[in-house]
Design a protein around this motif. Structure first.
Motif, PDB file in Angstrom:
ATOM      1  N   HIS A  67     -32.603 -38.306  41.528  1.00  0.00           N
ATOM      2  CA  HIS A  67     -31.689 -39.424  41.820  1.00  0.00           C
ATOM      3  C   HIS A  67     -30.285 -38.894  42.047  1.00  0.00           C
ATOM      4  O   HIS A  67     -29.906 -37.880  41.467  1.00  0.00           O
ATOM      5  CB  HIS A  67     -31.615 -40.370  40.614  1.00  0.00           C
ATOM      6  CG  HIS A  67     -32.744 -41.336  40.557  1.00  0.00           C
ATOM      7  ND1 HIS A  67     -33.049 -42.046  39.438  1.00  0.00           N
ATOM      8  CD2 HIS A  67     -33.644 -41.711  41.496  1.00  0.00           C
ATOM      9  CE1 HIS A  67     -34.085 -42.820  39.682  1.00  0.00           C
ATOM     10  NE2 HIS A  67     -34.464 -42.635  40.926  1.00  0.00           N
ATOM     11  N   SER A  68     -29.505 -39.628  42.810  1.00  0.00           N
ATOM     12  CA  SER A  68     -28.084 -39.288  42.956  1.00  0.00           C
ATOM     13  C   SER A  68     -27.452 -39.246  41.569  1.00  0.00           C
ATOM     14  O   SER A  68     -27.816 -40.032  40.700  1.00  0.00           O
ATOM     15  CB  SER A  68     -27.360 -40.379  43.742  1.00  0.00           C
ATOM     16  OG  SER A  68     -27.726 -40.299  45.069  1.00  0.00           O
ATOM     17  N   VAL A 110     -30.714 -45.126  38.050  1.00  0.00           N
ATOM     18  CA  VAL A 110     -30.268 -45.698  39.329  1.00  0.00           C
ATOM     19  C   VAL A 110     -28.846 -46.227  39.146  1.00  0.00           C
ATOM     20  O   VAL A 110     -28.533 -46.884  38.154  1.00  0.00           O
ATOM     21  CB  VAL A 110     -31.220 -46.829  39.774  1.00  0.00           C
ATOM     22  CG1 VAL A 110     -30.706 -47.505  41.033  1.00  0.00           C
ATOM     23  CG2 VAL A 110     -32.610 -46.271  39.998  1.00  0.00           C
ATOM     24  N   LEU A 111     -27.967 -45.902  40.097  1.00  0.00           N
ATOM     25  CA  LEU A 111     -26.540 -46.200  39.928  1.00  0.00           C
ATOM     26  C   LEU A 111     -26.214 -47.666  40.200  1.00  0.00           C
ATOM     27  O   LEU A 111     -26.812 -48.267  41.094  1.00  0.00           O
ATOM     28  CB  LEU A 111     -25.725 -45.347  40.900  1.00  0.00           C
ATOM     29  CG  LEU A 111     -25.871 -43.839  40.765  1.00  0.00           C
ATOM     30  CD1 LEU A 111     -25.135 -43.151  41.911  1.00  0.00           C
ATOM     31  CD2 LEU A 111     -25.328 -43.376  39.426  1.00  0.00           C
ATOM     32  N   LEU A 128     -16.939 -54.226  38.072  1.00  0.00           N
ATOM     33  CA  LEU A 128     -18.090 -53.328  37.950  1.00  0.00           C
ATOM     34  C   LEU A 128     -17.611 -51.877  37.843  1.00  0.00           C
ATOM     35  O   LEU A 128     -18.128 -51.084  37.056  1.00  0.00           O
ATOM     36  CB  LEU A 128     -19.000 -53.507  39.171  1.00  0.00           C
ATOM     37  CG  LEU A 128     -20.405 -52.945  39.034  1.00  0.00           C
ATOM     38  CD1 LEU A 128     -21.190 -53.709  37.971  1.00  0.00           C
ATOM     39  CD2 LEU A 128     -21.145 -53.022  40.366  1.00  0.00           C
ATOM     40  N   ARG A 129     -16.596 -51.564  38.622  1.00  0.00           N
ATOM     41  CA  ARG A 129     -16.042 -50.206  38.558  1.00  0.00           C
ATOM     42  C   ARG A 129     -15.457 -49.929  37.176  1.00  0.00           C
ATOM     43  O   ARG A 129     -15.550 -48.829  36.653  1.00  0.00           O
ATOM     44  CB  ARG A 129     -14.971 -50.013  39.627  1.00  0.00           C
ATOM     45  CG  ARG A 129     -15.537 -49.966  41.050  1.00  0.00           C
ATOM     46  CD  ARG A 129     -14.420 -49.970  42.088  1.00  0.00           C
ATOM     47  NE  ARG A 129     -13.404 -48.983  41.788  1.00  0.00           N
ATOM     48  CZ  ARG A 129     -12.132 -49.073  42.153  1.00  0.00           C
ATOM     49  NH1 ARG A 129     -11.713 -50.093  42.859  1.00  0.00           N
ATOM     50  NH2 ARG A 129     -11.272 -48.134  41.825  1.00  0.00           N
ATOM     51  N   ARG A 133     -16.653 -47.090  34.282  1.00  0.00           N
ATOM     52  CA  ARG A 133     -15.465 -46.317  34.650  1.00  0.00           C
ATOM     53  C   ARG A 133     -15.792 -44.834  34.825  1.00  0.00           C
ATOM     54  O   ARG A 133     -15.247 -44.170  35.694  1.00  0.00           O
ATOM     55  CB  ARG A 133     -14.393 -46.502  33.578  1.00  0.00           C
ATOM     56  CG  ARG A 133     -13.041 -45.913  33.943  1.00  0.00           C
ATOM     57  CD  ARG A 133     -12.457 -46.579  35.169  1.00  0.00           C
ATOM     58  NE  ARG A 133     -11.039 -46.288  35.347  1.00  0.00           N
ATOM     59  CZ  ARG A 133     -10.350 -46.669  36.409  1.00  0.00           C
ATOM     60  NH1 ARG A 133     -10.929 -47.369  37.353  1.00  0.00           N
ATOM     61  NH2 ARG A 133      -9.080 -46.380  36.515  1.00  0.00           N
ATOM     62  N   TYR A 134     -16.685 -44.299  33.984  1.00  0.00           N
ATOM     63  CA  TYR A 134     -16.999 -42.862  34.076  1.00  0.00           C
ATOM     64  C   TYR A 134     -17.610 -42.525  35.435  1.00  0.00           C
ATOM     65  O   TYR A 134     -17.455 -41.415  35.928  1.00  0.00           O
ATOM     66  CB  TYR A 134     -17.937 -42.434  32.937  1.00  0.00           C
ATOM     67  CG  TYR A 134     -18.992 -43.476  32.619  1.00  0.00           C
ATOM     68  CD1 TYR A 134     -20.196 -43.496  33.292  1.00  0.00           C
ATOM     69  CD2 TYR A 134     -18.730 -44.467  31.679  1.00  0.00           C
ATOM     70  CE1 TYR A 134     -21.135 -44.475  33.033  1.00  0.00           C
ATOM     71  CE2 TYR A 134     -19.670 -45.448  31.409  1.00  0.00           C
ATOM     72  CZ  TYR A 134     -20.875 -45.454  32.096  1.00  0.00           C
ATOM     73  OH  TYR A 134     -21.792 -46.440  31.855  1.00  0.00           O
ATOM     74  N   LEU A 135     -18.294 -43.485  36.048  1.00  0.00           N
ATOM     75  CA  LEU A 135     -18.831 -43.237  37.396  1.00  0.00           C
ATOM     76  C   LEU A 135     -17.723 -43.360  38.431  1.00  0.00           C
ATOM     77  O   LEU A 135     -17.619 -42.557  39.358  1.00  0.00           O
ATOM     78  CB  LEU A 135     -19.951 -44.231  37.719  1.00  0.00           C
ATOM     79  CG  LEU A 135     -21.219 -44.109  36.870  1.00  0.00           C
ATOM     80  CD1 LEU A 135     -22.237 -45.162  37.309  1.00  0.00           C
ATOM     81  CD2 LEU A 135     -21.817 -42.717  36.998  1.00  0.00           C
TER      82      LEU A 135
END
Ligand code: ASP
Length: 604
Positions: A67-68, A110-111, A128-129, A133-135
């Motif tokens: 997965h990404s 899954v992101l 959502l961001r 936040r870490y993503l």
């Protein structure tokens, strides 16, 4: 086996070497049975190639199902990319890694949103961001912002150290000293009913440090204000906080110009010219209708009080007779403004208490407006020449008390600029920075509702020496030794030369600000006491660090330059704070919650 290089390091001169890289699976492409994985770490990206003919079938299978954002380690040979397949957009675009070994260090689920999309900030809702936040921070733009922030913090420390400043931490458990913004309180378990407050700024401690003989203090200070958050405010934020002894305003200007020169050079490689332009508060309001003018574009406000004093148009002459003014601005080329845009502008005027907004559209050689019929030829020609009116212009008026009239048109000026920008008719050069000192603010402002004076900046600001005699006669004329530093319409910070004589400070508290003596003693007694023991003349400034970094990064939002910001409601969506506490914690603190319990959704 650790990584031998980072993902932004390999170049054609590494071709033939065996290397190991570690990082996140940024993106994956399958081209004719060969798998290309862009591996990303903090520094950048490298293309890795999984060719089934080089690899054991299970290794290829594993790679094909990654997965990404999974974390992997790959080892292999560096080789030049086949001609025609180079990617000039990335620094490692000349080479690729021919993978021989793969270790999956961690699988990613899954992101919730894709990180491999430069447009993500516009596409995904910010909540959502913030929740993930870490993503969000893995995105190169966000990492770049954190990097700029770190570099500027270091450059600031180095510069201040060179200038002889000591970095000193002041307490964040402080005393409640209401001076404007609402405070966050921290209950004291040891003495029920008493509270610490989180500091709104280290103002009082930094002044006490001057009494303590420190002479030059600075700190990257965390400050807290429990305000209803306007668009781009945070309940906790960082300031470059500075205080110096035996100085006057010129020393602060020179210091900050030097600091910002260093910061701009460090962050953007730019040499900014100094000294900065200075503008008295009155001029800023008169010309731009705001105390933090964006001087990168014109559309300046023009005064018509003299021209309309005897006008038959009673709305104007009546306002002037009542001590008000008439001002106008030419929104160049905006005669075609939509009804909606005109309504927005009218709402701005009304929000300042105006009844409406008078305007003239200059279209087809005609001045279209119900008010034009009241104007004499002399009045019309004054408007035409002072506003340089041409076909296609929109003229907007404000008739009100001076400050209100300025503020209405100031707000409308900025709105018009936004409209013109969105239409591509006003283009701002991203490399242009118009620095400005706004000076000579009034020391005191009058609160009509409360019928009393309050400090325009804060009560420790010294009056301009020659204005001191006016304190009793005409307080509104007294200028404070206060200064704001502004860039492109953004207030980067402000400060002042302080009162250092305890008697003057006491008089300001009690006589001008009408704080009862017992309250003065309670709130500021320790300061007045300290000042009795030889307080040197001193002054300082604080620069909003988050705003500074946002300006350097070219982002309008300070949330983009804070690792873990709060929402406009003051919440952290990642940790779900603030949150309720246990009955036992409340009991320990001798607190009882009377508000109805909020429904909370259990965190998964
Ligand atoms: N304490 C002030 C502020 O936080 C700055 C200063 O006067 O130095 O705005």
């Amino acid at each position: 086996m650790k990584r031998t290089h980072h993902c932004n390091e390999l170049r054609p001169n590494h071709a033939g070497q065996t290397v190991t890289l570690e990082g996140w699976v940024h993106s994956r492409r399958d081209l004719g049975g060969v798998l290309f994985i862009d591996l990303r770490d903090r520094e950048g990206r490298t293309q890795t190639v999984f060719d089934p003919s080089d690899l054991a079938p299970d290794v290829f299978e594993t790679a094909a199902h990654l997965h990404s954002e999974s974390v992997i380690r790959v080892a292999g040979h560096v080789r030049n990319r086949p001609p025609g397949t180079e990617n000039s957009k990335i620094a490692t675009g000349q080479i690729e890694l021919q993978v021989r070994e793969l270790t999956v260090l961690n699988h990613a689920a899954v992101l919730p949103f894709s990180i491999d999309d430069p447009e993500i900030a516009n596409k995904v809702n910010e909540e959502l961001r913030l929740q993930y936040r870490y993503l969000d921070l893995r995105r190169p733009e966000m990492l770049r912002n954190l990097r700029v922030r770190s570099k500027v913090a270091t450059a600031t420390r180095v510069f201040m150290e060179e200038q002889g400043f000591l970095e000193i931490e002041t307490p964040t458990l402080f005393k409640s000293t209401p001076e404007g913004a609402r405070e966050f309180l921290v209950p004291n378990r040891r003495d029920p009913g008493t509270f610490y407050a989180l500091p709104q700024s280290p103002q009082q401690f930094k002044q006490i440090l001057m009494v303590a003989g420190v002479e030059r203090y600075f700190q990257l200070a965390r400050c807290y204000r429990d305000e209803d958050l306007r668009a781009d405010r945070q309940p906790e934020f960082t300031q470059i906080d500075i205080e110096m002894s035996f100085i006057d305003r010129e020393d602060i200007y020179a210091l900050i110009e030097g600091l910002l020169k260093r910061v701009w050079k460090t962050a953007l490689g730019m040499d900014i010219p100094t000294p900065f332009r200075r503008m008295p508060f009155v001029d800023a309001l008169n010309l731009y209708g705001i105390d933090k003018p964006d001087t990168r574009f014109g559309m300046e406000l023009v005064d018509f009080t003299a021209e309309f004093r005897a006008s038959t148009f009673k709305v104007f002459s009546g306002t002037i007779a009542a001590g008000g003014v008439v001002k106008a601005l030419n929104a160049k080329g905006m005669a075609n403004a939509t009804q909606g845009q005109l309504e927005t502008m009218t709402e701005y005027a009304k929000s300042f208490g105006a009844k409406g907004l008078a305007f003239i559209k200059v279209e087809n050689g005609e001045w279209k407006s119900p008010i034009v019929k009241f104007f004499t030829d002399g009045e019309k020609s004054a408007l035409k020449s002072k506003l340089a009116i041409e076909e296609g212009d929109l003229i907007l008026f404000a008739a009100d008390q001076w400050l209100t009239a300025c503020e209405i048109l100031g707000k409308i000026r900025l709105y018009c600029a936004e409209v013109l920008k969105s239409q591509g008719r006003l283009v701002m050069d991203p490399h242009r920075f118009d620095f400005l000192w706004v000076v000579d603010f009034p020391l005191l402002s009058f609160d009509k509702e409360m019928n009393r004076w309050y400090s325009s900046h804060h009560p420790f600001t010294a009056p301009v020496e020659e204005d001191i005699p006016l304190l009793k006669e005409d307080p509104k004329k007294v200028r404070g030794q206060h200064y704001d530093i502004v860039v492109n319409g953004v207030e980067l910070g402000g400060g002042s030369i302080r009162i250092h004589q305890p008697a003057v400070q006491k008089a300001i508290f009690e006589e001008m600000l009408a704080i009862p003596p017992d309250e003065t003693k309670l709130r500021f007694g320790y300061m007045l006491e300290a000042f009795k023991f030889g307080a040197p003349p001193h002054g300082g400034i604080a620069l909003g660090f988050d705003r500074l970094i946002a300006t350097l990064c070219g982002t309008p939002s300070i949330r983009d330059v804070i690792a873990f910001p709060k929402t406009a409601k003051g919440t952290c969506l990642m940790t779900d704070s603030p949150s309720s506490v246990s009955t036992r914690q409340l009991r320990d603190l001798h607190l009882e919650v009377t508000a109805a319990k909020k429904e909370t959704t259990p965190t998964p």
